[in-house]
Design a protein around this motif. Structure first.
Motif, PDB file in Angstrom:
ATOM      1  N   ASP A  19      30.388  39.868  45.362  1.00 42.42           N
ATOM      2  CA  ASP A  19      29.676  40.909  46.087  1.00 42.42           C
ATOM      3  C   ASP A  19      29.065  41.945  45.160  1.00 42.42           C
ATOM      4  N   HIS A  20      28.122  42.681  45.745  1.00 38.84           N
ATOM      5  CA  HIS A  20      27.538  43.846  45.086  1.00 38.84           C
ATOM      6  C   HIS A  20      28.480  45.008  45.352  1.00 38.84           C
ATOM      7  N   GLU A  21      28.864  45.696  44.282  1.00 40.43           N
ATOM      8  CA  GLU A  21      29.775  46.824  44.422  1.00 40.43           C
ATOM      9  C   GLU A  21      28.999  48.121  44.656  1.00 40.43           C
ATOM     10  N   ASP A  22      29.691  49.259  44.508  1.00 41.50           N
ATOM     11  CA  ASP A  22      29.190  50.537  44.980  1.00 41.50           C
ATOM     12  C   ASP A  22      28.099  51.145  44.100  1.00 41.50           C
ATOM     13  N   GLY A  23      28.000  50.706  42.844  1.00 40.36           N
ATOM     14  CA  GLY A  23      26.985  51.256  41.948  1.00 40.36           C
ATOM     15  C   GLY A  23      25.796  50.325  41.819  1.00 40.36           C
ATOM     16  N   ASN A  24      24.622  50.855  41.631  1.00 39.24           N
ATOM     17  CA  ASN A  24      23.444  50.014  41.388  1.00 39.24           C
ATOM     18  C   ASN A  24      23.686  49.150  40.156  1.00 39.24           C
ATOM     19  N   GLY A  25      23.516  47.849  40.323  1.00 40.38           N
ATOM     20  CA  GLY A  25      23.733  46.918  39.223  1.00 40.38           C
ATOM     21  C   GLY A  25      25.164  46.485  39.036  1.00 40.38           C
ATOM     22  N   GLN A  26      26.049  46.848  39.961  1.00 40.88           N
ATOM     23  CA  GLN A  26      27.486  46.569  39.799  1.00 40.88           C
ATOM     24  C   GLN A  26      27.918  45.446  40.730  1.00 40.88           C
ATOM     25  N   PHE A  27      28.750  44.534  40.192  1.00 40.20           N
ATOM     26  CA  PHE A  27      29.181  43.366  40.955  1.00 40.20           C
ATOM     27  C   PHE A  27      30.675  43.120  40.764  1.00 40.20           C
ATOM     28  N   GLU A  28      31.219  42.333  41.687  1.00 40.56           N
ATOM     29  CA  GLU A  28      32.624  41.917  41.601  1.00 40.56           C
ATOM     30  C   GLU A  28      32.719  40.463  42.048  1.00 40.56           C
ATOM     31  N   GLN A  29      33.525  39.675  41.317  1.00 39.17           N
ATOM     32  CA  GLN A  29      33.733  38.275  41.658  1.00 39.17           C
ATOM     33  C   GLN A  29      35.228  37.986  41.627  1.00 39.17           C
ATOM     34  N   ASN A  30      35.740  37.467  42.729  1.00 39.34           N
ATOM     35  CA  ASN A  30      37.183  37.353  42.927  1.00 39.34           C
ATOM     36  C   ASN A  30      37.668  35.914  42.846  1.00 39.34           C
ATOM     37  N   PHE A  31      38.927  35.760  42.428  1.00 40.32           N
ATOM     38  CA  PHE A  31      39.566  34.456  42.404  1.00 40.32           C
ATOM     39  C   PHE A  31      41.012  34.609  42.852  1.00 40.32           C
ATOM     40  N   ASN A  32      41.637  33.512  43.220  1.00 42.90           N
ATOM     41  CA  ASN A  32      42.981  33.544  43.770  1.00 42.90           C
ATOM     42  C   ASN A  32      44.006  34.059  42.757  1.00 42.90           C
ATOM     43  N   TYR A  33      45.059  34.675  43.281  1.00 45.15           N
ATOM     44  CA  TYR A  33      46.132  35.159  42.415  1.00 45.15           C
ATOM     45  C   TYR A  33      46.925  33.988  41.845  1.00 45.15           C
ATOM     46  N   ALA A  34      47.669  34.272  40.810  1.00 43.77           N
ATOM     47  CA  ALA A  34      48.520  33.271  40.161  1.00 43.77           C
ATOM     48  C   ALA A  34      49.647  34.015  39.461  1.00 43.77           C
ATOM     49  N   ASP A  35      50.459  33.295  38.690  1.00 41.65           N
ATOM     50  CA  ASP A  35      51.471  33.986  37.895  1.00 41.65           C
ATOM     51  C   ASP A  35      50.778  34.918  36.915  1.00 41.65           C
ATOM     52  N   ALA A  36      51.501  35.937  36.465  1.00 42.65           N
ATOM     53  CA  ALA A  36      50.885  37.026  35.699  1.00 42.65           C
ATOM     54  C   ALA A  36      50.194  36.539  34.435  1.00 42.65           C
ATOM     55  N   LEU A  37      50.799  35.602  33.708  1.00 41.27           N
ATOM     56  CA  LEU A  37      50.209  35.125  32.460  1.00 41.27           C
ATOM     57  C   LEU A  37      48.922  34.354  32.722  1.00 41.27           C
ATOM     58  N   THR A  38      48.940  33.494  33.730  1.00 42.77           N
ATOM     59  CA  THR A  38      47.739  32.723  34.062  1.00 42.77           C
ATOM     60  C   THR A  38      46.602  33.644  34.464  1.00 42.77           C
ATOM     61  N   THR A  39      46.902  34.658  35.277  1.00 40.68           N
ATOM     62  CA  THR A  39      45.848  35.580  35.697  1.00 40.68           C
ATOM     63  C   THR A  39      45.279  36.345  34.509  1.00 40.68           C
ATOM     64  N   ALA A  40      46.130  36.808  33.607  1.00 37.36           N
ATOM     65  CA  ALA A  40      45.634  37.520  32.430  1.00 37.36           C
ATOM     66  C   ALA A  40      44.736  36.615  31.590  1.00 37.36           C
ATOM     67  N   ASP A  41      45.146  35.358  31.403  1.00 37.52           N
ATOM     68  CA  ASP A  41      44.296  34.397  30.691  1.00 37.52           C
ATOM     69  C   ASP A  41      42.942  34.261  31.389  1.00 37.52           C
ATOM     70  N   ARG A  42      42.965  34.194  32.716  1.00 40.44           N
ATOM     71  CA  ARG A  42      41.718  33.985  33.456  1.00 40.44           C
ATOM     72  C   ARG A  42      40.813  35.209  33.404  1.00 40.44           C
ATOM     73  N   VAL A  43      41.391  36.399  33.352  1.00 41.61           N
ATOM     74  CA  VAL A  43      40.568  37.603  33.200  1.00 41.61           C
ATOM     75  C   VAL A  43      39.815  37.539  31.874  1.00 41.61           C
ATOM     76  N   VAL A  44      40.516  37.177  30.805  1.00 39.48           N
ATOM     77  CA  VAL A  44      39.871  37.054  29.494  1.00 39.48           C
ATOM     78  C   VAL A  44      38.781  35.988  29.543  1.00 39.48           C
ATOM     79  N   THR A  45      39.112  34.832  30.128  1.00 37.19           N
ATOM     80  CA  THR A  45      38.136  33.745  30.228  1.00 37.19           C
ATOM     81  C   THR A  45      36.924  34.160  31.047  1.00 37.19           C
ATOM     82  N   LEU A  46      37.165  34.819  32.185  1.00 36.34           N
ATOM     83  CA  LEU A  46      36.057  35.176  33.068  1.00 36.34           C
ATOM     84  C   LEU A  46      35.153  36.229  32.439  1.00 36.34           C
TER      85      LEU A  46
END
Length: 454
Positions: A202-229
């Motif tokens: 989705d388009h977030e609250d600021g002009n030019g700002q976006f957010e893209q979501n993915f499913n939760y997982a265990d903490a380590l996997t999610t942290a890895d995915r944040v770096v990857t994304l």
């Protein structure tokens, strides 16, 4: 470079030919990988990598790959120190042919002289999760990644990449989303091809700002995915002539970018957060309230980890934006489904920590938040009634205030020192130096305010 989403099938991580999912060579050959980015992040969140050809995958899997730690930056080393050796975690192997054909990445744990390096963020998080496991608890985390798509103008100033994205309240605007369709769908298709479960863009609250979501997982996997994304968003935006920035507050008059984390605790496959008999009406257990109380008690120190830049405090200190709301907490409070709180309780299964921003290192942010919450459980703390917290005006106003709070908090410092002592002192010293480097510069605001004032 345009990703043809019609040709993407779901790229579930295969087992190696002998059925061993820990066989890095087997995983690489099964996915047609030609090169592997062996990647880790330093304490500041910078992704560091070496590109390893598949012909050397056996050596990578067995011996890792060496780095000059000081050159990587913010890794607790000096030029004279021995090599930092990145040892791959095959369970994090991620084919990314949509970036380059035949390319994959694997997250690594840095070692020095055969021992896990205590300054490595991924190593720190693994140690905090081991502490949780000693209490019989598993931690799941979901992350919301917000960012701006920008270009620089002829004077070097930032401008929105989409010149038509100019409305006062652009949040969720279907037209703005459609104009960025190719970028957003390329990222969505990439996430879904990896089995991450992208469910909204989705388009977030600021002009030019976006957010893209993915499913939760265990903490380590999610942290890895944040770096990857972050890596994927940055690289694919560059392919379209844009810069993706996770800077917390790139525009003074617009909403800042957060890294909101949704946290939950589990035991034997069951969440320990729900309690239908909760007299406060949020459906939470005593354990969940103690976890909340721990985060609130350590909120000031926690901000130094989850909002770790000078620019972070332009976001949490904002009083107004062009859209009419900042969406950034200024006080350490908690409540129900109310986005003005530091800790929001969207439902009885999780809490959302809203104080973190786009500059946060996901490993350190998760480690510090989990450590603060576990302290609340250990001490059987209670946060008081919803809407309450640690009082008004408690969140730090600047990075320097946050570092003072962090240095004075043995619990949050203890999370940074989870793999070895000295990390918290090193981190706070780096961040104080960062603050004074900014403080010593003369800004346009100062010239405009003081040039002819006297």
């Amino acid at each position: 470079m345009t990703l043809d989403t019609t040709d993407l099938t779901v790229m579930r991580l295969p087992s190696s030919p002998d059925g061993d999912p820990t066989d890095l060579a087997g995983l690489a050959h099964a996915t047609g990988t030609r090169f592997i980015l062996a990647i880790f992040v330093n304490l500041a969140g910078k992704p560091c990598a070496k590109l390893v050809p598949v012909e050397a995958v056996d050596e990578l899997a067995t011996d890792g790959v060496g780095f000059a730690g000081y050159a990587a930056g913010a890794m607790g080393q000096e030029p004279k120190d021995p090599d930092l050796v990145a040892i791959p975690d095959p369970s994090s192997f991620t084919p990314i042919p949509f970036v380059r054909p035949g390319l994959a990445l694997v997250h690594c744990d840095p070692y020095v002289e055969g021992k896990p390096w205590p300054f490595a963020p991924r190593v720190i998080l693994k140690n905090v999760l081991a502490q949780a496991a000693e209490q019989g608890l598993d931690v799941n985390v979901g992350a919301e990644i917000e960012y701006f798509l920008v270009n620089k103008d002829e004077t070097g100033g930032l401008r929105t990449a989409d010149a038509l994205d100019t409305s006062r309240q652009p949040c969720y605007d279907a037209r703005d989303v459609t104009r960025m369709y190719e970028h957003l769908t390329s990222i969505s298709a990439a996430m879904n091809s990896l089995g991450w479960g992208n469910y909204a863009n989705d388009h977030e609250d600021g002009n030019g700002q976006f957010e893209q979501n993915f499913n939760y997982a265990d903490a380590l996997t999610t942290a890895d995915r944040v770096v990857t994304l972050r890596y994927l968003i940055s690289v694919l935006a560059e392919e379209r002539g844009m810069t993706a920035t996770f800077m917390p507050k790139p525009f003074a008059d617009r909403t800042g970018s957060g890294l909101h984390m949704h946290l939950s605790l589990w035991r034997d496959g069951e969440s320990v957060f729900p309690d239908a008999a909760d007299p406060r009406g949020l459906g939470l257990s005593k354990t969940a309230y103690a976890f909340i109380a721990g985060i609130l008690e350590h909120a000031c120190a926690l901000q130094g980890v989850i909002a770790p830049t000078v620019n972070s405090y332009k976001r949490t200190g904002a009083t107004a934006t062009s859209s009419g709301a900042t969406w950034s907490p200024r006080h350490a409070t908690y409540g129900g489904n109310d986005r003005t709180h530091y800790l929001r309780v969207p439902d009885h299964n999780r809490v959302e920590l809203r104080g973190g921003d786009g500059s946060a290192n996901p490993y350190l942010a998760a480690a510090a938040a989990i450590g603060a919450g576990l302290d609340g459980i250990a001490r059987d703390l209670d946060p008081g009634e919803p809407g309450a917290g640690s009082g008004p005006d408690t969140l730090p106003m600047t990075l320097l205030h946050a570092m003072d709070a962090l240095a004075a908090d043995p619990v949050v410092c203890g999370t940074l020192d989870a793999a070895g002592t000295g990390v918290a002192d090193y981190f706070t010293a780096l961040k104080r130096e960062e603050f004074f480097s900014w403080h010593n510069s003369v800004t346009p605001w100062e010239v405009e305010t003081y040039l002819t004032a006297f």
